[in-house]
Design an enzyme around this catalytic site. Structure first.
Site, PDB file in Angstrom:
ATOM      1  N   SER A   1       0.823  -1.443   0.069  1.00  0.00           N
ATOM      2  CA  SER A   1       0.078   0.161   0.012  1.00  0.00           C
ATOM      3  C   SER A   1       0.978   1.209  -0.142  1.00  0.00           C
ATOM      4  O   SER A   1       0.406   2.363  -0.492  1.00  0.00           O
ATOM      5  CB  SER A   1      -0.883   0.054   1.146  1.00  0.00           C
ATOM      6  OG  SER A   1      -0.085  -0.277   2.649  1.00  0.00           O
TER       7      SER A   1
ATOM      8  N   ASP B   1       7.260  -3.436  16.871  1.00  0.00           N
ATOM      9  CA  ASP B   1       6.937  -4.491  15.801  1.00  0.00           C
ATOM     10  C   ASP B   1       7.864  -5.249  15.334  1.00  0.00           C
ATOM     11  O   ASP B   1       7.965  -5.414  14.121  1.00  0.00           O
ATOM     12  CB  ASP B   1       6.327  -3.276  14.658  1.00  0.00           C
ATOM     13  CG  ASP B   1       5.235  -3.919  13.597  1.00  0.00           C
ATOM     14  OD1 ASP B   1       4.739  -5.018  14.099  1.00  0.00           O
ATOM     15  OD2 ASP B   1       5.254  -3.430  12.487  1.00  0.00           O
TER      16      ASP B   1
END
Length: 611
Positions: free
Chosen positions: A35, A151
């Site tokens: 994206s 993350d």
């Protein structure tokens, strides 16, 4: 073959659009899409090195995405470590104010740890040990800078065929400061659930520590050992169930310190579970590896070791030396001030542009000094030279020089012809005495006004053309000031005709003016010739002209020095020159009159020397 070549060239053009550094890289193939944009492998034609170029498009469409990109490129600049992916270059956008895409050049890594785990079932104990060692070494460096990655997962760990690992993707990372409000610090936490620490799954504590990354490393190491995720929860409740199935229910002491009432009630109501032995869960693993893994996966964050303590574990005996593993200085608050206040898209754009300039040292210097340009679409010749010097500076003086691309704004200046007469303007009386050359060159082009005794005036020049817009071709017209031109981007100056050596005859312009009833200038009577001579002398020495004037006293070049004399000596020398060249000036006046008759003004440009 030719069709493939044309397709490849078209792909490069679409990939790079207007970015000027595109010629430095040869695109090979697309290696990733998402994206955010696209990632291509490429070759740096200057160094021959293989790189990965990440094109991030429309970065300012959402301010949260722009802030994430800014955070990542800033952290990767500040965290330079062998086990953290390196940004090698960020391409300079064509415009400071209007750019939408950025191109980040990384070192090329062949794969990621997720693919390595899936494709290799023959990894050895040495592989396991070396993988964990690199991850903990990187984590030590990150945590000593007061940064939490937040993350960590196999897809965010790049890998090469030589077993080299590098941590990447710092978009969710945060820098921890003592006065940072916890509620703001974690509101956007959306990391992958499978590698999320239990205190984050249930919002157990109001104060989080680097132990959240230690837990993630433990989950990754367990996945390396078994080839599959350790806690693949479908939701938060399922995730906690999987954790307690392996680790057992937490102690009452741990539960009592949970701040979230709902989470505390859930843990208290959970049925009693006994922990499973790690040797049973991982039967073929090294006992020392399992001992360290059990510490990394402690349910209570205060029971987990730091990265430095984990590196000192006996599992790394003979491989790690804690004292030689690098640490990082804590990052200052100023670097991440944008995280603590409300910012606009324009603020983020300016901050990202400032980060890009970190990879262009010369332009960064101009930016800091306040002399930077706002657009880079059409660089002049001076900009091209600066680009070459900046390239040499960035490469330590090595590597080929960037070839000079011929741009339309760096073409030679041509004669400008006006279709309407130029309004009358006052002519300056400039030019030093020509009796003898000076032994002392002067550096300030304004000083010739003091030598000649004239007050500063503005010399006649073509009317200023409006600044070029992107895509509009406009010839360069430099601002004039006292017979000199000044480049608005460079502190150096261009001086027009500030000095002139003695010579026998001044340059002449030839023209013919036909008097009614006369076939040519040669048929003029003596009286008519005398009249023209008087007109020429008046035109050459008057302060103003009625229509167009060609100042033939200005030579087409100049020297860096000029003689110093008073105004009377200069006037005497010029009178002698005019007397000797009266015939030439008569022809000049005739040419001027002819130009005025045609209503066309010709403005000649002399060559100038840069210094």
């Amino acid at each position: 073959m030719q069709q493939d070549q044309r397709k490849k060239s078209s792909t490069e053009a679409d990939f790079f659009t207007e970015y000027g550094d595109a010629s430095r890289y040869k695109i090979q193939e697309v290696i990733g899409k998402g994206s955010y944009g696209v990632v291509c492998s490429a070759i740096d034609v200057h160094t021959g090195e293989k790189v990965a170029i990440k094109k991030i498009h429309d970065i300012f469409e959402h301010i949260s995405d722009a802030a994430r990109i800014l955070r990542e490129i800033k952290l990767l600049r500040l965290l330079r470590h062998p086990d953290i992916v390196e940004i090698k270059h960020i391409m300079l956008p064509p415009s400071r104010r209007d750019f939408k895409d950025i191109y980040v050049v990384f070192e090329l890594m062949e794969s990621d740890l997720h693919q390595v785990i899936k494709a290799n079932d023959d990894l050895t104990k040495e592989h396991y040990q070396f993988f964990l060692y690199q991850l903990l070494r990187a984590l030590k460096y990150i945590h000593t800078a007061n940064v939490y990655h937040r993350d960590l997962k196999p897809k965010n760990i790049l890998a090469n065929s030589n077993c080299k690992l590098k941590i990447c993707d710092f978009g969710l990372a945060r820098v921890a400061f003592n006065d940072t409000p916890t509620t703001i610090f974690w509101t956007d936490y959306v990391a992958t659930r499978w590698y999320r620490a239990p205190e984050l799954c249930g919002s157990f504590f109001s104060k989080y520590t680097p132990a959240i990354d230690i837990w993630s490393i433990g989950c990754i190491f367990a996945e390396v050992l078994t080839g599959k995720p350790l806690f693949p929860g479908k939701n938060v409740v399922h995730q906690l169930d999987l954790m307690t199935d392996l680790l057992g229910t937490p102690s009452m002491d741990t539960i009592s310190r949970v701040r979230n009432d709902k989470a505390r009630r859930y843990l208290s109501s959970m049925r009693k579970k006994e922990p499973i032995l790690f040797s049973q869960k991982f039967p073929s693993a090294d006992p020392l590896a399992l001992d360290l893994l059990q510490k990394l996966l402690a349910f209570d964050p205060k029971d987990r070791p730091t990265a430095e303590e984990a590196l000192a574990h006996p599992y790394f005996k003979g491989l790690a030396k804690v004292e030689r593993e690098p640490s990082c200085q804590p990052i200052t608050k100023m670097e991440f001030e944008f995280e603590r206040r409300r910012v606009t898209k324009e603020d983020i754009r300016e901050l990202i542009f400032r980060e890009i300039l970190e990879y262009h040292p010369q332009l960064l210097k101009d930016y800091i000094n306040g002399t930077e340009r706002t657009t880079f679409l059409y660089p002049s010749a001076v900009d091209q030279f600066r680009k070459q010097f900046a390239h040499l500076e960035e490469n330590g003086g090595n590597g080929p020089v960037i070839p000079m691309d011929r741009k339309h704004t760096s073409l030679p200046r041509s004669t400008i012809v006006h279709s309407t007469p130029i309004p009358a303007k006052e002519q300056p009386r400039i030019g030093p005495s020509r009796d003898k050359p000076s032994d002392e060159p002067y550096s300030n082009p304004r000083e010739f006004d003091r030598f000649s005794g004239n007050a500063p005036r503005t010399s006649q020049a073509p009317q200023r053309v409006p600044t070029a817009r992107p895509g509009r071709v406009v010839g360069p017209v430099l601002p004039y000031e006292n017979g000199a031109t000044k480049d608005s981007y460079d502190a150096r100056r261009l001086a027009m005709n500030s000095g002139y050596p003695p010579q026998q005859q001044i340059p002449q312009a030839y023209g013919y003016y036909q008097i009614p009833g006369k076939s040519a200038c040669s048929e003029l009577s003596q009286a008519e010739r005398y009249t023209l001579h008087q007109q020429a002398y008046t035109c050459a020495n008057s302060a103003t002209v009625t229509d167009v004037a060609l100042d033939m006293r200005a030579p087409p070049f100049h020297l860096s020095g000029g003689p110093k004399s008073d105004s009377s000596e200069r006037l005497a020398a010029e009178t002698n020159l005019y007397t000797r060249s009266l015939n030439g000036l008569a022809a000049t006046a005739a040419g001027v009159a002819a130009s005025a008759h045609r209503k066309v003004g010709v403005v000649p440009y002399g060559m100038s020397r840069m210094y």
